[in-house]
Design a protein around this motif. Structure first.
Motif, PDB file in Angstrom:
ATOM      1  N   GLU A 119      -4.869 -10.528  39.455  1.00 18.49           N
ATOM      2  CA  GLU A 119      -3.567 -10.915  38.899  1.00 18.49           C
ATOM      3  C   GLU A 119      -2.658 -11.483  39.999  1.00 18.49           C
ATOM      4  N   LYS A 196       0.546 -12.990  29.881  1.00 16.31           N
ATOM      5  CA  LYS A 196       0.535 -11.526  29.814  1.00 16.31           C
ATOM      6  C   LYS A 196       1.419 -11.054  28.661  1.00 16.31           C
ATOM      7  N   PRO A 200       4.968  -4.387  32.228  1.00 18.85           N
ATOM      8  CA  PRO A 200       5.178  -2.970  32.546  1.00 18.85           C
ATOM      9  C   PRO A 200       6.632  -2.644  32.873  1.00 18.85           C
ATOM     10  N   PHE A 205       6.710  -1.256  39.074  1.00 23.64           N
ATOM     11  CA  PHE A 205       6.282  -2.509  38.437  1.00 23.64           C
ATOM     12  C   PHE A 205       7.470  -3.081  37.660  1.00 23.64           C
ATOM     13  N   GLU A 207       8.403  -5.908  36.663  1.00 19.32           N
ATOM     14  CA  GLU A 207       8.092  -7.298  36.333  1.00 19.32           C
ATOM     15  C   GLU A 207       9.031  -7.896  35.294  1.00 19.32           C
ATOM     16  N   CYS A 233      -3.644  -7.378  33.271  1.00 19.53           N
ATOM     17  CA  CYS A 233      -3.292  -6.061  33.809  1.00 19.53           C
ATOM     18  C   CYS A 233      -2.832  -5.016  32.784  1.00 19.53           C
ATOM     19  N   ARG A 236      -4.220  -3.766  29.442  1.00 16.25           N
ATOM     20  CA  ARG A 236      -5.404  -2.933  29.226  1.00 16.25           C
ATOM     21  C   ARG A 236      -5.041  -1.556  28.660  1.00 16.25           C
ATOM     22  N   HIS A 237      -3.762  -1.178  28.707  1.00 14.10           N
ATOM     23  CA  HIS A 237      -3.364   0.105  28.109  1.00 14.10           C
ATOM     24  C   HIS A 237      -3.155  -0.024  26.599  1.00 14.10           C
ATOM     25  N   ALA A 258      -3.229  -5.671  39.058  1.00 15.66           N
ATOM     26  CA  ALA A 258      -2.672  -5.253  40.345  1.00 15.66           C
ATOM     27  C   ALA A 258      -2.097  -3.875  40.062  1.00 15.66           C
ATOM     28  N   THR A 259      -2.785  -2.852  40.530  1.00 19.08           N
ATOM     29  CA  THR A 259      -2.307  -1.513  40.212  1.00 19.08           C
ATOM     30  C   THR A 259      -2.639  -0.543  41.343  1.00 19.08           C
TER      31      THR A 259
HETATM   32  N1  LIG Z   1       0.445  -5.431  37.189  1.00 17.32           N
HETATM   33  C1  LIG Z   1       0.693  -4.521  36.265  1.00 17.32           C
HETATM   34  O1  LIG Z   1       0.945  -4.831  35.116  1.00 17.32           O
HETATM   35  N2  LIG Z   1       0.657  -3.244  36.675  1.00 17.32           N
HETATM   36  C2  LIG Z   1       1.145  -2.185  35.884  1.00 17.32           C
HETATM   37  C3  LIG Z   1       0.509  -0.911  36.237  1.00 17.32           C
HETATM   38  C4  LIG Z   1      -0.755  -0.665  35.522  1.00 17.32           C
HETATM   39  O2  LIG Z   1      -0.955  -1.180  34.423  1.00 17.32           O
HETATM   40  O3  LIG Z   1      -1.588   0.067  36.050  1.00 17.32           O
END
Ligand SMILES: NC(=O)NCCC(=O)O
Length: 384
Positions: A119, A196, A200, A205, A207, A233, A236-237, A258-259
């Protein structure tokens, strides 16, 4: 919290478990064993010389009578930023281009068809600072910026699809910023872009200070090697984010990330693996590596001391398959290229066994979700 001194879960297990127990632990944590890929010795030598890890694994599928195997090699790249975050912007971008050029050449030697970078790969992950300059200067046009031109050259030279996650500046719409992945076809043409969807608001984070949630939905890109999508990034949650890429036909979903360890390392091995299983597809989880220091201190809004350091980016990139198998992760502390050979026939084979697409009650979910998002919704709780 482990930093660079702890190499990886895999190394720890190999070192400490007797072989029979290691086999059982791996069966549960990694599923059916992936075959180690024979990679050309000149690729291994180039990786050694370039000081990055090179690993290769293959996922097998059953033979079919009517379909030939659909073999594709993906390359996942994880890396540190080569220059410190306070170096001049243009120098940082050139240094990272140079670094990735070396890794992409090795990917080509290994027969990689689709390569994906981490990312916001052209910059330090500076969104923790909440400062605008100089970080917004890393933003580029997705269609015509220098990084896209760089990737187009790579794509054409190596006949490779390139997934390039960047900070995008959309000059056609008021110069606004987005967190975007540009997909470049193996012909060198820009096939399209995806943004995206989930921004977050956790830890450092920050952003949401820079860009909004993506507005392009869940596009899937038809490449000559298969149908791909990019779930950037934090997406994925969100199981429904993966689902929608899958509903649109994705066979491989990349998750450039990026985590940092303190926040997400225990989630990392589960989420992309679960998404591959639930959606009958392959997923490719990529994380950056190392520590990044920023010139001005920033706070985490938690009453603790201000600091210059974001935390430890723990790498550990891996590929997961629809049959629950996964590759070992790349290391937690080195730049690396993970090459994975996929047989895309496995997606339909797993779908035919488990039938999640057939048994999913999408109409019911859609109906209930439509109600649940209404302001006057009453949750369906049965009380005595
Ligand atoms: N880059 C990003 O969205 N990081 C958020 C933290 C995470 O999802 O682990």
């Amino acid at each position: 919290m482990a930093g660079a001194e702890w190499e990886s879960l895999e190394q720890c297990l190999e070192k400490n478990l007797p072989p029979a127990e290691l086999r059982e632990v791996k069966r549960l944590l990694y599923g059916k064993e992936t075959r180690k890929l024979e990679l050309p010795s000149r690729a291994s030598e180039a990786a050694l010389e370039g000081d990055f890890e090179l690993q290769g694994y293959a996922f097998e599928a059953a033979e079919e009578q009517l379909r030939r195997p659909r073999i594709v090699r993906v390359g996942l790249v994880q890396n540190r930023i080569p220059l410190p975050a306070d170096a001049p912007v243009a120098k940082q971008v050139s240094a990272i281009h140079e670094r990735i050029e070396v890794i992409a050449e090795v990917a080509a030697m290994c027969g990689v068809n689709i390569i994906c970078f981490q990312e916001a790969w052209t910059m330090p992950f500076a969104f923790c600072t909440r400062e605008k300059l100089p970080w917004t200067e890393f933003a580029e046009s997705a269609e015509a910026g220098p990084t896209t031109r760089f990737c187009q050259k790579l794509a054409k030279k190596y006949d490779m699809v390139v997934v390039s996650p960047i900070l995008e500046r959309d000059e056609e719409h008021g110069d606004v910023l987005w967190n975007t992945a540009v997909v470049i076809s193996s012909s060198g043409a820009v096939l399209g872009k995806t943004r995206k969807n989930h921004i977050p608001r956790v830890g450092d984070f920050n952003e949401s200070t820079y860009y909004m949630e993506g507005n392009l939905g869940h596009p899937v890109f038809q490449t000559k090697f298969g149908r791909i999508a990019v779930n950037i990034c934090y997406g994925r949650h969100h199981p429904l984010n993966w689902l929608m890429f899958s509903v649109n036909g994705a066979e491989i979903i990349f998750n450039p990330s990026a985590t940092i360890g303190a926040l997400s390392e225990s989630l990392w091995p589960i989420e992309a693996r679960n998404a591959a299983i639930a959606n009958h597809c392959f997923t490719c989880a990529i994380n950056r590596v190392g520590e990044e220091f920023f010139p001005n201190e920033f706070t985490s809004g938690d009453g603790k001391k201000a600091h210059h350091n974001f935390g430890y980016f723990y790498g550990s990139s891996y590929v997961a398959a629809p049959d629950s198998s996964r590759t070992p992760g790349l290391s937690r502390n080195r730049d690396g290229l993970l090459v994975a050979e996929l047989n895309l026939n496995l997606c339909r084979q797993m779908s035919d066994i488990w039938n999640f697409k057939m048994t999913g009650r999408y109409e019911m979910y859609a109906r209930e979700l439509t109600e649940a998002v209404k302001p006057d919704y009453n949750p369906n709780i049965v009380k005595e």
